[in-house]
Write a protein that holds these residues in place. Structure first.
Motif, PDB file in Angstrom:
ATOM      1  N   ARG A   1       4.999   5.394   5.876  1.00  0.00           N
ATOM      2  CA  ARG A   1       4.641   4.391   4.893  1.00  0.00           C
ATOM      3  C   ARG A   1       5.514   3.147   5.003  1.00  0.00           C
ATOM      4  O   ARG A   1       5.067   2.062   4.693  1.00  0.00           O
ATOM      5  CB  ARG A   1       4.750   4.970   3.485  1.00  0.00           C
ATOM      6  CG  ARG A   1       3.597   5.897   3.150  1.00  0.00           C
ATOM      7  CD  ARG A   1       3.567   6.191   1.690  1.00  0.00           C
ATOM      8  NE  ARG A   1       4.255   7.463   1.442  1.00  0.00           N
ATOM      9  CZ  ARG A   1       4.549   7.903   0.257  1.00  0.00           C
ATOM     10  NH1 ARG A   1       4.294   7.199  -0.798  1.00  0.00           N
ATOM     11  NH2 ARG A   1       5.143   9.054   0.115  1.00  0.00           N
ATOM     12  N   HIS A   5       4.441  -0.732   5.025  1.00  0.00           N
ATOM     13  CA  HIS A   5       5.005  -1.649   4.023  1.00  0.00           C
ATOM     14  C   HIS A   5       5.581  -2.896   4.698  1.00  0.00           C
ATOM     15  O   HIS A   5       5.360  -4.023   4.235  1.00  0.00           O
ATOM     16  CB  HIS A   5       6.088  -0.924   3.212  1.00  0.00           C
ATOM     17  CG  HIS A   5       6.877  -1.819   2.327  1.00  0.00           C
ATOM     18  ND1 HIS A   5       6.331  -2.451   1.231  1.00  0.00           N
ATOM     19  CD2 HIS A   5       8.175  -2.207   2.377  1.00  0.00           C
ATOM     20  CE1 HIS A   5       7.265  -3.184   0.636  1.00  0.00           C
ATOM     21  NE2 HIS A   5       8.395  -3.047   1.316  1.00  0.00           N
ATOM     22  N   ASN A   8       2.667  -5.089   6.037  1.00  0.00           N
ATOM     23  CA  ASN A   8       1.967  -5.765   4.937  1.00  0.00           C
ATOM     24  C   ASN A   8       2.808  -6.887   4.337  1.00  0.00           C
ATOM     25  O   ASN A   8       2.305  -7.966   4.042  1.00  0.00           O
ATOM     26  CB  ASN A   8       1.576  -4.766   3.853  1.00  0.00           C
ATOM     27  CG  ASN A   8       0.464  -3.839   4.293  1.00  0.00           C
ATOM     28  OD1 ASN A   8      -0.286  -4.147   5.210  1.00  0.00           O
ATOM     29  ND2 ASN A   8       0.353  -2.694   3.649  1.00  0.00           N
ATOM     30  N   THR A   9       4.098  -6.613   4.162  1.00  0.00           N
ATOM     31  CA  THR A   9       4.986  -7.640   3.606  1.00  0.00           C
ATOM     32  C   THR A   9       5.088  -8.829   4.556  1.00  0.00           C
ATOM     33  O   THR A   9       5.100  -9.983   4.117  1.00  0.00           O
ATOM     34  CB  THR A   9       6.375  -7.046   3.322  1.00  0.00           C
ATOM     35  OG1 THR A   9       6.241  -5.982   2.381  1.00  0.00           O
ATOM     36  CG2 THR A   9       7.320  -8.095   2.759  1.00  0.00           C
TER      37      THR A   9
END
Length: 104
Positions: A1, A5, A8-9
């Motif tokens: 994950r 993350h 995406n950030t």
């Protein structure tokens, strides 16, 4: 994950950089900002290691001319502990206390 993350950030943070002139200072600013964020994740314990680079071999001039720039981020996040093994060994050293030696 954590990898998801980070990806995406990165898209949220640097998506506004698309369609702007990619100068050396803009590229360096993105790299420095991204690296600072990875360093914060390390300080918080969310990452064990993290680096981001703009590699020449991953960014040939033919891609740069088309406006395609790539950053390479390498990260290691902590893994969940699956088991913990404790090895307990018996020793005769404690028997010395029976003779008035040091206490164990």
């Amino acid at each position: 994950r954590m990898v998801r993350h980070i990806a995406n950030t990165c898209q949220r943070r640097y998506g506004d950089e698309v369609d702007k002139p990619m100068t050396r200072s803009r590229k360096d600013s993105i790299l420095n900002s991204f690296q600072a964020w990875l360093d914060l994740l390390r300080q918080d314990g969310a990452l064990l290691a993290g680096t981001v680079e703009f590699l020449e071999e991953e960014n040939p001039q033919s891609d740069l001319v088309q406006g395609d720039f790539g950053l390479d981020a390498v990260v290691s996040n902590p893994v969940p502990g699956k088991s913990l093994t404790v090895k307990v060994r018996w020793t005769a050293e404690g028997l010395n206390t029976l003779y008035g030696g040091e206490e164990a």
